[in-house]
Design a protein around this motif. Structure first.
Motif, mmCIF file in Angstrom:
data_model
loop_
_atom_site.group_PDB
_atom_site.id
_atom_site.type_symbol
_atom_site.label_atom_id
_atom_site.label_comp_id
_atom_site.label_asym_id
_atom_site.label_seq_id
_atom_site.Cartn_x
_atom_site.Cartn_y
_atom_site.Cartn_z
ATOM 1 N N HIS A 2 -2.851 8.773 2.432
ATOM 2 C CA HIS A 2 -2.168 8.251 1.236
ATOM 3 C C HIS A 2 -2.670 8.896 -0.049
ATOM 4 O O HIS A 2 -3.824 9.322 -0.135
ATOM 5 C CB HIS A 2 -2.368 6.740 1.144
ATOM 6 C CG HIS A 2 -3.819 6.361 0.957
ATOM 7 N ND1 HIS A 2 -4.678 6.169 2.013
ATOM 8 C CD2 HIS A 2 -4.534 6.161 -0.167
ATOM 9 C CE1 HIS A 2 -5.877 5.859 1.546
ATOM 10 N NE2 HIS A 2 -5.817 5.858 0.230
ATOM 11 N N THR A 4 -2.315 7.424 -3.665
ATOM 12 C CA THR A 4 -1.804 6.357 -4.533
ATOM 13 C C THR A 4 -2.829 6.036 -5.618
ATOM 14 O O THR A 4 -4.009 6.365 -5.485
ATOM 15 C CB THR A 4 -1.545 5.057 -3.737
ATOM 16 O OG1 THR A 4 -2.793 4.575 -3.251
ATOM 17 C CG2 THR A 4 -0.611 5.304 -2.563
ATOM 18 N N ARG A 5 -2.346 5.427 -6.701
ATOM 19 C CA ARG A 5 -3.279 4.892 -7.695
ATOM 20 C C ARG A 5 -2.787 3.533 -8.159
ATOM 21 O O ARG A 5 -1.588 3.283 -8.210
ATOM 22 C CB ARG A 5 -3.415 5.835 -8.897
ATOM 23 C CG ARG A 5 -4.346 7.008 -8.609
ATOM 24 C CD ARG A 5 -4.683 7.783 -9.859
ATOM 25 N NE ARG A 5 -5.557 7.076 -10.766
ATOM 26 C CZ ARG A 5 -5.902 7.544 -11.973
ATOM 27 N NH1 ARG A 5 -5.425 8.710 -12.387
ATOM 28 N NH2 ARG A 5 -6.702 6.856 -12.765
ATOM 29 N N LYS A 6 -3.764 2.706 -8.529
ATOM 30 C CA LYS A 6 -3.408 1.365 -9.022
ATOM 31 C C LYS A 6 -3.033 1.478 -10.498
ATOM 32 O O LYS A 6 -3.771 2.069 -11.293
ATOM 33 C CB LYS A 6 -4.609 0.440 -8.833
ATOM 34 C CG LYS A 6 -4.282 -1.013 -9.063
ATOM 35 C CD LYS A 6 -5.487 -1.879 -8.833
ATOM 36 C CE LYS A 6 -5.327 -2.690 -7.572
ATOM 37 N NZ LYS A 6 -6.304 -3.755 -7.411
ATOM 38 N N TYR A 12 1.318 -0.452 -8.057
ATOM 39 C CA TYR A 12 0.741 0.804 -7.575
ATOM 40 C C TYR A 12 1.689 1.978 -7.812
ATOM 41 O O TYR A 12 2.915 1.824 -7.672
ATOM 42 C CB TYR A 12 0.464 0.717 -6.063
ATOM 43 C CG TYR A 12 -0.526 -0.355 -5.699
ATOM 44 C CD1 TYR A 12 -1.873 -0.051 -5.513
ATOM 45 C CD2 TYR A 12 -0.106 -1.678 -5.550
ATOM 46 C CE1 TYR A 12 -2.786 -1.052 -5.178
ATOM 47 C CE2 TYR A 12 -1.013 -2.680 -5.226
ATOM 48 C CZ TYR A 12 -2.345 -2.360 -5.039
ATOM 49 O OH TYR A 12 -3.248 -3.345 -4.714
ATOM 50 N N TYR A 13 1.082 3.129 -8.106
ATOM 51 C CA TYR A 13 1.842 4.385 -8.134
ATOM 52 C C TYR A 13 1.937 4.909 -6.698
ATOM 53 O O TYR A 13 0.907 5.094 -6.038
ATOM 54 C CB TYR A 13 1.127 5.426 -9.019
ATOM 55 C CG TYR A 13 1.838 6.760 -9.032
ATOM 56 C CD1 TYR A 13 2.937 6.959 -9.841
ATOM 57 C CD2 TYR A 13 1.428 7.800 -8.188
ATOM 58 C CE1 TYR A 13 3.623 8.161 -9.826
ATOM 59 C CE2 TYR A 13 2.105 9.007 -8.169
ATOM 60 C CZ TYR A 13 3.201 9.178 -8.987
ATOM 61 O OH TYR A 13 3.883 10.363 -8.959
ATOM 62 N N VAL A 14 3.156 5.113 -6.224
ATOM 63 C CA VAL A 14 3.330 5.633 -4.856
ATOM 64 C C VAL A 14 4.190 6.907 -4.851
ATOM 65 O O VAL A 14 4.694 7.326 -3.811
ATOM 66 C CB VAL A 14 3.946 4.573 -3.898
ATOM 67 C CG1 VAL A 14 2.966 3.447 -3.646
ATOM 68 C CG2 VAL A 14 5.278 4.034 -4.436
ATOM 69 N N ASN A 37 8.289 9.948 -9.510
ATOM 70 C CA ASN A 37 7.500 8.710 -9.578
ATOM 71 C C ASN A 37 8.212 7.539 -8.896
ATOM 72 O O ASN A 37 9.428 7.387 -9.022
ATOM 73 C CB ASN A 37 7.232 8.326 -11.029
ATOM 74 C CG ASN A 37 6.390 9.362 -11.749
ATOM 75 O OD1 ASN A 37 5.871 10.291 -11.137
ATOM 76 N ND2 ASN A 37 6.257 9.215 -13.050
ATOM 77 N N TYR A 39 7.070 3.225 -7.832
ATOM 78 C CA TYR A 39 6.039 2.217 -8.057
ATOM 79 C C TYR A 39 6.285 1.047 -7.117
ATOM 80 O O TYR A 39 7.442 0.679 -6.859
ATOM 81 C CB TYR A 39 6.083 1.745 -9.514
ATOM 82 C CG TYR A 39 6.023 2.893 -10.518
ATOM 83 C CD1 TYR A 39 4.805 3.419 -10.946
ATOM 84 C CD2 TYR A 39 7.203 3.465 -11.022
ATOM 85 C CE1 TYR A 39 4.755 4.475 -11.860
ATOM 86 C CE2 TYR A 39 7.156 4.520 -11.923
ATOM 87 C CZ TYR A 39 5.935 5.020 -12.348
ATOM 88 O OH TYR A 39 5.892 6.063 -13.240
ATOM 89 N N ASN A 63 2.312 6.737 1.460
ATOM 90 C CA ASN A 63 1.780 6.011 0.290
ATOM 91 C C ASN A 63 2.189 4.536 0.340
ATOM 92 O O ASN A 63 1.367 3.638 0.120
ATOM 93 C CB ASN A 63 2.307 6.630 -1.012
ATOM 94 C CG ASN A 63 1.773 8.039 -1.239
ATOM 95 O OD1 ASN A 63 0.859 8.483 -0.547
ATOM 96 N ND2 ASN A 63 2.345 8.741 -2.200
ATOM 97 N N ILE A 64 3.463 4.303 0.628
ATOM 98 C CA ILE A 64 3.964 2.923 0.663
ATOM 99 C C ILE A 64 3.257 2.130 1.770
ATOM 100 O O ILE A 64 2.787 1.002 1.547
ATOM 101 C CB ILE A 64 5.492 2.922 0.919
ATOM 102 C CG1 ILE A 64 6.223 3.500 -0.297
ATOM 103 C CG2 ILE A 64 6.000 1.515 1.220
ATOM 104 C CD1 ILE A 64 7.688 3.810 -0.022
ATOM 105 N N VAL A 67 -0.295 1.062 0.792
ATOM 106 C CA VAL A 67 -0.379 -0.052 -0.169
ATOM 107 C C VAL A 67 0.004 -1.369 0.507
ATOM 108 O O VAL A 67 -0.638 -2.406 0.294
ATOM 109 C CB VAL A 67 0.504 0.224 -1.415
ATOM 110 C CG1 VAL A 67 0.556 -1.006 -2.328
ATOM 111 C CG2 VAL A 67 -0.025 1.428 -2.190
#
Ligand code: FEO
Length: 404
Positions: A2, A4-6, A12-14, A37, A39, A63-64, A67
């Motif tokens: 993944h 990702t960032r919070k 979250y950014y995905v 982008n 989210y 990424n999804i 999270v």
């Protein structure tokens, strides 16, 4: 794996960077890539905001899933589609495949586009109207239609709980994030402004009034964060980006300065353009951009046209007409509805010097354009006897700049 960032607690950014596609919309060069982008909000319900280009979908799904797992969830309840252009909507099919019970929230026009694209959405549609509210737990989402920013179905979504604005294409930029998800991790003036202007001018430049209308609508919200579909997330820089958008959308010049766009076959028109630049700078004009229309992608010429108050068109005559790359530039400028600029014309030709008249005719078709009276007309090459003509030409530009 993944990536990702919070963004905030439970948000979250995905999205995914793309450094492989070299041309945006297969037109505009992206030397530094781009980010698509998306989210993911975790509340009583899980809500995904937009998807990504199909080419980076595998990373997006990873990424999804990460999270969701971190938050002990197994599915996406809602997918909000703010914009249907395939760089954001290209992975709707994969989301439906992976999460078959997902409901899609969007407007009627967007659902029409989804049907045109062949997405299986018949049992999934939640159609929302302008200003409609939708509760997903603690978070109340408000949908605001933003037609023609940049397509007719575009909308933005405001989260009343957090003050987050999911701004769709607005406030986006060319360039991959490279890990820097937040604007305060960028040097906004140095790293963001030029490419954001090029993105704005070429992608939504034609739609100044719709952008102005959206800016007015946004004023009704207490916006604390802006989450666009390309580029970084804004917090403290919000007044800066809103101000830039107000200027660009109004077609007012951002800076008092000069773009010299020249089309030169053998270097003689280029010499004249160089001499004009030199004399302007020698007379204290600091903001001068000198661009070769043959080697500068037109998206950069358009970006400079949105930036500067004055545009000098210096063109060689070609087949008794306008030099083709110059013609392309002028057609693009007209198509993007640029207004309120001051032009000066330089023409060159060996036997039938007609381009000045033809360039002026195209400029005259655009709104609120001023063409300065004195043209510089060259026969093949600048010669000593052109000195007075050149001096007068430059003087009128300096006077005009000083009048602004
Ligand atoms: Fe980034 Fe209009 O799509």
């Amino acid at each position: 794996m993944h990536l990702t960032r919070k963004i905030l607690k439970n948000l979250y950014y995905v999205g995914v960077d793309d450094r492989r596609t070299t041309l945006f919309e297969n037109i505009h060069p992206m030397q530094n890539g781009i980010s698509y982008n998306s989210y993911l909000l975790i509340d009583e319900k899980t809500v995904l905001f937009d998807t990504v280009d199909w080419s980076v979908c595998r990373q997006f799904i990873d990424n999804i899933c990460h999270v969701l797992k971190e938050n002990s969830r197994s599915k996406i309840d809602y997918l909000v589609i703010n914009h249907m252009e395939p760089d954001h909507a290209g992975s709707i099919g994969q989301i439906i495949q992976k999460f078959p019970h997902v409901k899609i929230i969007s407007n009627k026009k967007a659902f029409g586009f989804m049907q045109q694209c062949g997405f299986d959405i018949d049992s999934k549609q939640i159609i929302v109207e302008d200003k409609e509210e939708f509760l997903v737990g603690k978070h109340k989402l408000v949908f605001s239609m933003a037609p023609m920013v940049h397509w007719p179905e575009a909308m933005v979504t405001f989260d009343q709980e957090t003050g987050v604005l999911f701004s769709s294409d607005a406030f986006g930029v060319f360039g991959a994030l490279n890990g820097r998800v937040f604007a305060d991790e960028w040097n906004i003036e140095k790293d963001w402004l030029d490419e954001a202007r090029r993105y704005y001018a070429n992608i939504v430049g034609k739609f100044g009034l719709p952008v102005t209308n959206l800016l007015k609508k946004i004023e009704a919200f207490d916006v604390k964060m802006v989450l666009p579909l390309h580029g970084p997330v804004f917090k403290s820089d919000i007044p800066f980006i809103f101000d830039k958008y107000k200027i660009w959308a109004s077609y007012e010049p951002e800076e008092n300065g000069v773009l010299i766009a020249y089309g030169s076959m053998y270097g003689n028109t280029e010499t004249a353009a160089n001499m004009i630049a030199m004399q302007l700078v020698d007379n204290g004009v600091k903001n001068v951009s000198l661009r070769d229309v043959s080697t500068t992608h037109v998206s950069h010429l358009i970006a400079d046209s949105f930036k500067y108050s004055h545009i000098i068109l210096a063109g060689a005559t070609y087949n008794a007409g306008i030099y083709p790359p110059m013609l392309d530039f002028l057609h693009d400028m007209k198509a993007l509805a640029l207004q309120n600029r001051t032009f000066a014309i330089v023409e060159n030709g060996t036997w039938a010097t007609t381009t000045g008249k033809q360039m002026k005719a195209i400029v005259a078709e655009m709104k609120n354009m001023t063409i300065l009276e004195k043209e510089l007309s060259i026969k093949s090459n600048l010669v000593k006897s052109d000195k007075n003509q050149m001096n007068e030409f430059v003087k009128q530009i300096i006077n005009s700049l000083n009048d602004k």
